[in-house]
Write an enzyme that holds these catalytic residues in place. Sequence first.
Site, short mmCIF file in Angstrom:
data_model
loop_
_atom_site.label_atom_id
_atom_site.label_comp_id
_atom_site.label_asym_id
_atom_site.label_seq_id
_atom_site.Cartn_x
_atom_site.Cartn_y
_atom_site.Cartn_z
CE LYS A 184 -3.95 -2.07 -0.32
NZ LYS A 184 -4.30 -3.17 0.47
C1 LIG Z 1 -5.52 -4.17 0.89
C2 LIG Z 1 -6.99 -4.01 0.92
C3 LIG Z 1 -7.77 -4.41 2.02
C4 LIG Z 1 -7.21 -5.21 3.16
O1 LIG Z 1 -6.25 -4.55 3.86
P1 LIG Z 1 -5.47 -5.36 5.03
O2 LIG Z 1 -4.73 -4.27 5.72
O3 LIG Z 1 -4.57 -6.33 4.35
O4 LIG Z 1 -6.50 -6.01 5.88
C5 LIG Z 1 -9.11 -4.12 2.02
N1 LIG Z 1 -9.69 -3.51 0.97
C6 LIG Z 1 -8.99 -3.13 -0.12
C7 LIG Z 1 -9.69 -2.44 -1.23
C8 LIG Z 1 -7.62 -3.40 -0.18
O5 LIG Z 1 -6.93 -3.07 -1.28
#
Ligand SMILES: *Cc1c(COP(=O)(O)O)cnc(C)c1O
Length: 377
Positions: A184
């Site tokens: 991210k």
């Molecule tokens: C990465 C992601 C998540 C999950 O995030 P985590 O921190 O891994 O739980 C949820 N929704 C979207 C759209 C994502 O890209």
Amino acid sequence: MTNTKVPFYKHDLGEAELKQIENVFSGAILTTGSTVQRFEERFASLLKSKSAVGLTSCTGALHLSLLALGISEGDEVITTPMTFIATSTAILEAGATPVFADVEPDTGNIDVKKIEQKITGKTKAIMPVHLYGQMCDMVAMKSLADTHGLKIIEDAAHCIEGSRDGYYPGQLADFACFSFYATKNLTCGEGGALVTNSSTLAEQVKLLRTHGMNKTASDREREGYTHWDMTVLGWKYNMDNIQAAMLLPQLDRLDKKSFLRHELSEYYREKLQKNSHINLPTTLDGVKHALHLFPIFVESELRDLTIEKLQQMEISTMVNYRPVHLNSYFRTKFGFKKGDFPIAEEFGERVLSLPFFPGMTKEQVDIVVNSLERVFK
Ligand SMILES: *Cc1c(COP(=O)(O)O)cnc(C)c1O
């Protein structure tokens, strides 16, 4: 994929983060403490929200948002099938039922007009996803939610730096949830947070993130041991000081990295426009795009072949996403089938994400662009 010519993503964590981690190591508290609190204060101010709460994932943030709003068994939450599964599984974890509404063909974001058609007496909330970093039409969604007395929880995993019509994630919702997962825009390997303008809801989430216990490790550090009580059934989603230490220095680089993302995106677009097999995504008026990913669209018959050929040329790509409702679990549990959400399905058959990260060079973009030309020759 190791040793790829062009990786899908590369983090930029280094000295600044190590130094902050060292500070945590020299202190008394490794778990949730003052470093987390400092991160929460800065994150809330970045999003122009009253409170932020540090958690271990965005999935946990979505889950606790639902619990804090009292959403549980028998309740329905309207969401998008064009997302990572976590958006829907968090609804299931809260005991509620995800109800899908199809997406807009140009953005892949949930279509507010289609949300309205899905509202029943059981609907309690809407959970939109700001796909790739382009915010949904929150002004329209907020007005619809107010008309029907619904809560809004934004899955803003892609949208830390984005805004639309002057609003940031969290400003027109009860909660906005963020992910600091490995790929991210802001990352500590695994982590998450939520923002809210309600201090009552923020306090409730803080209780829920540590088992529902009314005393925490940093309370013990400050006041010495006193007996604690468990007042509600909580979970274990508290961010620790080491995660917060990794995140803090990155906040100073967000603007610069966002600028680099926009530069790279422009460069990609300029070069890819010449390829008649490729369609590029649209950014709507009023949107400041967070550009988490760089998706392109090809003919559905050629998509998987494109991925395979790029892989052979050592270029990593991903699909974000094949729609949630077509996963075996959702087909079996809810009877979903192909054709249920045709726009999301076509979107999911045509999309692929190209390598994209702030440290990417123009030479690397050229390699990807030239490889794509070879694929379609
Ligand atoms: C990465 C992601 C998540 C999950 O995030 P985590 O921190 O891994 O739980 C949820 N929704 C979207 C759209 C994502 O890209």
